[in-house]
Design an enzyme around this catalytic site. Structure first.
Site, PDB file in Angstrom:
ATOM      1  CE  LYS A  37      -0.456   0.091   5.020  1.00  0.00           C
ATOM      2  NZ  LYS A  37      -1.113  -0.325   6.238  1.00  0.00           N
ATOM      3  NE  ARG A 132      -5.610   0.200  11.740  1.00  0.00           N
ATOM      4  CZ  ARG A 132      -4.621  -0.153  10.697  1.00  0.00           C
ATOM      5  NH1 ARG A 132      -4.107   1.077  10.488  1.00  0.00           N
ATOM      6  NH2 ARG A 132      -4.196  -1.237  10.229  1.00  0.00           N
TER       7      ARG A 132
HETATM    8  C1  LIG Z   1      -0.240  -0.916   6.894  1.00  0.00           C
HETATM    9  C2  LIG Z   1      -0.425  -2.302   7.541  1.00  0.00           C
HETATM   10  C3  LIG Z   1       0.441  -3.131   7.484  1.00  0.00           C
HETATM   11  C4  LIG Z   1       1.848  -2.829   7.029  1.00  0.00           C
HETATM   12  O1  LIG Z   1       2.575  -1.919   7.728  1.00  0.00           O
HETATM   13  P1  LIG Z   1       4.130  -1.445   7.532  1.00  0.00           P
HETATM   14  O2  LIG Z   1       4.240  -0.452   8.844  1.00  0.00           O
HETATM   15  O3  LIG Z   1       3.988  -0.702   6.088  1.00  0.00           O
HETATM   16  O4  LIG Z   1       4.842  -2.463   7.432  1.00  0.00           O
HETATM   17  C5  LIG Z   1       0.364  -4.429   8.311  1.00  0.00           C
HETATM   18  N1  LIG Z   1      -0.814  -4.634   8.765  1.00  0.00           N
HETATM   19  C6  LIG Z   1      -2.025  -3.853   8.588  1.00  0.00           C
HETATM   20  C7  LIG Z   1      -3.305  -4.255   9.356  1.00  0.00           C
HETATM   21  C8  LIG Z   1      -1.757  -2.516   8.121  1.00  0.00           C
HETATM   22  O5  LIG Z   1      -2.701  -1.692   8.003  1.00  0.00           O
END
Ligand SMILES: *Cc1c(COP(=O)(O)O)cnc(C)c1O
Length: 364
Positions: A37, A132
């Site tokens: 993402k 969250r």
């Molecule tokens: C964005 C996200 C990740 C990845 O996070 P990074 O900090 O980019 O490694 C993993 N799990 C969830 C649920 C996320 O929202």
């Protein structure tokens, strides 16, 4: 001639970073889900992750996962944002796994999977304090797990997970990981079998791996930032951890073109009100300074603090939506109109720049 602002992505560095992270995790008995993402789902990043040994490709946006699938990603796809009711048909069509936290959504996605003639894998999220997504009542979570296991026949309860170090900034400590394992064991007792997956978090959950305190049963991490941002990421900048310093911090760089180069006073001249964003910054009077204007601004990258100029002695003085002012008085190189300034980038700048229509992406 290249167009600017230019976002440059170095695939060999991205692959190196992910391979290194997969190596750390494998040693701790953990498989990695590569999360795309941060680059707005660049399909080539998904292919890099796959080549580097990621066992899943994940994203928070279904469109990005569809892009990865169309690009030929073979490993299972994981939806990491707990889904909207409006996207369940698409999730069942495109993804193999999703993170879940509501019985209503689980019931609906079970129906969507039944309609598609599929079995969809779910990972139930436990909120271990970051506040969250996830069940914060672990009895309720266990009841839901039992229901998925026994009644929702088009779902497979693959495991549970948690997310930390995000909206609540809670550190993923060894204790939090132990808590997650204890929730998994409670659920396993209730359903009478082992769960395949215990997913311990995102890049920040590499810390318990570095510290050697990750419980054996945690066997998945979902990693985006650490691979993309390396030593420019939170592990370094927020937690002060140096273990990731061997990773490249310049997988993605921004090149911006100089549109003005002049010597001007460093303090604005006149009666001060507010700037373009309604803020009242404090201006330091450092006398006359050489400063350049770049053809890129906060509309493209967000906050100036997320950009780090590579040129020694340069610092960002101010920015508006479409301009960035950089003080180059102390620099050996005096940039002129048409010259290029390069920046390393923090997470949110990469996120915004890779999604900006004004920014051209160059991959090598
Ligand atoms: C964005 C996200 C990740 C990845 O996070 P990074 O900090 O980019 O490694 C993993 N799990 C969830 C649920 C996320 O929202």
């Amino acid at each position: 001639m290249d167009k600017y602002p230019a976002l440059r992505i170095d695939h060999s560095k991205l692959k190196y970073n992910m391979k290194t992270i997969v190596g750390w995790c494998t040693e701790a008995g953990i498989d990695v889900a590569g999360i795309i993402k941060v680059s707005n789902g660049l399909p080539s990043a998904a292919l890099d992750y796959e080549e580097a040994g990621a066992k899943w490709i994940g994203s928070s946006r279904i469109e990005q996962l569809r892009g990865a699938k169309n690009a030929g990603v073979k490993v299972p796809l994981l939806m990491i944002r707990v889904p909207m009711l409006s996207e369940l048909d698409e999730i069942v069509e495109v993804c193999d796994y999703s993170l879940q936290s509501e019985i209503r959504t689980l019931e609906a996605i079970n129906e969507a999977a039944a309609a598609a003639g599929k079995i969809h894998n779910v990972i139930l999220m436990a909120d271990t304090g970051d506040l969250r997504e996830g069940f914060i009542d672990y009895d309720e979570m266990t009841e839901v797990a039992v229901k998925v296991e026994n009644e929702l026949h088009n779902l497979h309860l693959a495991g549970i997970g948690t997310n930390l170090g995000c909206t609540g900034s809670v550190k993923p400590t060894g204790e939090k990981m132990e808590l997650l394992v204890s929730i998994a064991e409670k659920i396993e007792k209730a359903i009478g079998r082992e769960l395949e997956i215990i997913s311990g978090g995102a890049s920040s959950s590499l810390m318990p791996v570095f510290d050697g305190v990750m419980p054996e049963r945690v066997n998945m991490l979902r990693i985006g930032e650490a691979s993309f941002v390396g030593d420019m990421g939170d592990l370094r900048t927020a937690y002060g951890r140096t273990e990731a310093d061997g990773l490249y911090g310049d997988v993605v760089t921004l090149d911006a073109q100089v549109i003005e180069s002049k010597t001007k006073p460093s303090h604005p001249i006149g009666e001060l009100g507010v700037n373009a964003f309604g803020e009242r910054p404090v201006y330091v009077d450092r006398g006359n300074r050489r400063r350049i204007l770049l053809g890129v601004g906060r509309a493209d990258y967000g906050e100036t603090g997320d950009l780090v100029p590579l040129l020694d002695g340069a610092f960002i003085e101010a920015a508006s939506g479409d301009h960035t002012i950089v003080d180059i008085e102390e620099c050996k190189t005096k940039l002129e109109v048409g010259d290029i300034m390069t920046f390393k980038l923090k997470y949110s700048a990469i996120l915004r720049l890779s999604g900006s229509e004004n920014v051209k992406i160059y991959e090598k």
